[in-house]
Write a protein that holds these residues in place. Structure first.
Motif, mmCIF file in Angstrom:
data_model
loop_
_atom_site.group_PDB
_atom_site.id
_atom_site.type_symbol
_atom_site.label_atom_id
_atom_site.label_comp_id
_atom_site.label_asym_id
_atom_site.label_seq_id
_atom_site.Cartn_x
_atom_site.Cartn_y
_atom_site.Cartn_z
ATOM 1 N N ILE A 277 0.843 -1.191 0.000
ATOM 2 C CA ILE A 277 0.000 0.000 0.000
ATOM 3 C C ILE A 277 0.877 1.238 0.000
ATOM 4 O O ILE A 277 1.849 1.330 0.759
ATOM 5 C CB ILE A 277 -0.935 0.009 1.221
ATOM 6 N N GLN A 278 0.554 2.176 -0.866
ATOM 7 C CA GLN A 278 1.231 3.476 -0.922
ATOM 8 C C GLN A 278 0.168 4.546 -0.724
ATOM 9 O O GLN A 278 -0.817 4.606 -1.476
ATOM 10 C CB GLN A 278 1.907 3.664 -2.274
ATOM 11 N N GLY A 279 0.333 5.377 0.323
ATOM 12 C CA GLY A 279 -0.719 6.333 0.636
ATOM 13 C C GLY A 279 -0.211 7.703 1.022
ATOM 14 O O GLY A 279 0.982 7.908 1.263
ATOM 15 N N LYS A 280 -1.158 8.635 1.099
ATOM 16 C CA LYS A 280 -0.871 10.007 1.532
ATOM 17 C C LYS A 280 -1.892 10.411 2.583
ATOM 18 O O LYS A 280 -3.099 10.222 2.399
ATOM 19 C CB LYS A 280 -0.923 10.978 0.354
ATOM 20 N N TRP A 281 -1.397 10.951 3.686
ATOM 21 C CA TRP A 281 -2.236 11.431 4.787
ATOM 22 C C TRP A 281 -2.293 12.948 4.734
ATOM 23 O O TRP A 281 -1.270 13.625 4.558
ATOM 24 C CB TRP A 281 -1.633 10.961 6.109
ATOM 25 N N ASP A 282 -3.497 13.530 4.926
ATOM 26 C CA ASP A 282 -3.656 14.985 4.854
ATOM 27 C C ASP A 282 -3.108 15.707 6.073
ATOM 28 O O ASP A 282 -2.945 16.933 6.041
ATOM 29 C CB ASP A 282 -5.130 15.349 4.670
ATOM 30 N N GLY A 283 -2.816 14.995 7.169
ATOM 31 C CA GLY A 283 -2.209 15.618 8.338
ATOM 32 C C GLY A 283 -3.149 15.767 9.515
ATOM 33 O O GLY A 283 -4.338 15.454 9.448
ATOM 34 N N VAL A 284 -2.603 16.258 10.637
ATOM 35 C CA VAL A 284 -3.381 16.460 11.862
ATOM 36 C C VAL A 284 -4.445 17.526 11.625
ATOM 37 O O VAL A 284 -4.168 18.581 11.033
ATOM 38 C CB VAL A 284 -2.451 16.891 13.014
ATOM 39 N N ASP B 183 3.568 11.001 3.584
ATOM 40 C CA ASP B 183 3.364 9.769 2.840
ATOM 41 C C ASP B 183 3.613 8.566 3.744
ATOM 42 O O ASP B 183 4.404 8.637 4.686
ATOM 43 C CB ASP B 183 4.312 9.702 1.643
ATOM 44 N N TYR B 184 2.962 7.459 3.432
ATOM 45 C CA TYR B 184 3.188 6.228 4.181
ATOM 46 C C TYR B 184 3.112 5.038 3.228
ATOM 47 O O TYR B 184 2.532 5.113 2.135
ATOM 48 C CB TYR B 184 2.165 6.060 5.305
ATOM 49 N N SER B 185 3.686 3.941 3.641
ATOM 50 C CA SER B 185 3.569 2.689 2.910
ATOM 51 C C SER B 185 3.339 1.566 3.908
ATOM 52 O O SER B 185 3.612 1.708 5.098
ATOM 53 C CB SER B 185 4.818 2.411 2.072
ATOM 54 N N LEU B 186 2.847 0.448 3.411
ATOM 55 C CA LEU B 186 2.614 -0.711 4.261
ATOM 56 C C LEU B 186 2.810 -1.978 3.438
ATOM 57 O O LEU B 186 2.258 -2.099 2.338
ATOM 58 C CB LEU B 186 1.198 -0.686 4.837
ATOM 59 N N ILE B 187 3.608 -2.891 3.949
ATOM 60 C CA ILE B 187 3.789 -4.207 3.345
ATOM 61 C C ILE B 187 3.165 -5.243 4.271
ATOM 62 O O ILE B 187 3.404 -5.223 5.484
ATOM 63 C CB ILE B 187 5.281 -4.521 3.135
#
Length: 213
Positions: free
Chosen positions: A127-134, A144-148
């Motif tokens: 998973i490749q993602g982007k978080w808008d923030g607090v 940005d974040y990723s998850l395997i």
């Protein structure tokens, strides 16, 4: 590196089941309740949470859907679409986009692309993602974040481990068992979070039902 303390809820189970859902053409709906809401090793609620969703799957492998859950401080609303296929070799492949939106001040939006593959008992996902923030400080905290993930499933039992990357850190593991009783899907699971996440263990119970529309 920063750990995203709040993530959305649906997609660990979602990622593991999208390919099989895509093989079932037509509209369906689902309702459920979970005693302790976790997602990807992060606790979302301290009390029970109810949820409901609707999906459409085409014979071609395309699917689209929406899912919402109570997160105490408002609702989480997930919108997703993707494409899943099963090859003659038995390998399943899936690509999807998911957007997690929130009412209230629980969190800001997450948008991500997911890829997964499975064969027999085993599955892997990225998973490749982007978080808008607090909330209230989005410009300074977005990232940005990723998850395997690596999973295994057999006879109702499943186990999954996940590891975060990019602007987030942490590992978690989840072991679960699910079965059908009286037309309902009943499950129990144990989530173990590493020190960069909740650093805790939690046992949860779930009850859900799916309908063809």
């Amino acid at each position: 590196m920063k750990t995203f303390k709040r993530a959305a809820i649906a997609a660990t189970i979602l990622t593991a089941t999208l390919a099989s859902q895509s093989a079932m053409a037509g509209w369906s709906a689902n309702i459920g309740v979970v005693s302790d809401y976790h997602f990807r090793g992060i606790q979302q609620t301290e009390t029970a949470s109810t949820s409901a969703g609707v999906d459409y799957a085409a014979d071609s492998g395309f699917y689209v859907g929406a899912w919402t859950a109570d997160v105490q401080d408002g609702l989480e609303v997930d919108l997703y679409a993707g494409y899943g296929i099963e090859l003659e070799s038995g390998v399943t492949l899936d690509a999807n986009f998911t957007s997690y939106q929130y009412t209230g001040d629980f969190d800001s939006a997450y948008n991500e692309i997911g890829l997964s593959a499975g064969y027999g008992l085993f599955s892997v996902g990225y998973i490749q993602g982007k978080w808008d923030g607090v909330v209230g400080d989005e410009d300074a905290t977005e990232g940005d974040y990723s998850l395997i993930t690596v999973g295994i499933e057999k006879d109702g039992w499943s186990a999954l481990i996940g590891s975060y990357g990019k602007d987030s850190d942490g590992e978690y593991a989840e072991i679960a068992y699910g079965t059908e009783i009286g037309g309902f899907e009943v499950g129990v699971g144990l989530v173990i979070s590493g020190s960069d996440l909740d650093d805790s263990e939690s046992l949860y119970f779930s009850l859900s039902k799916s309908f063809e529309l």
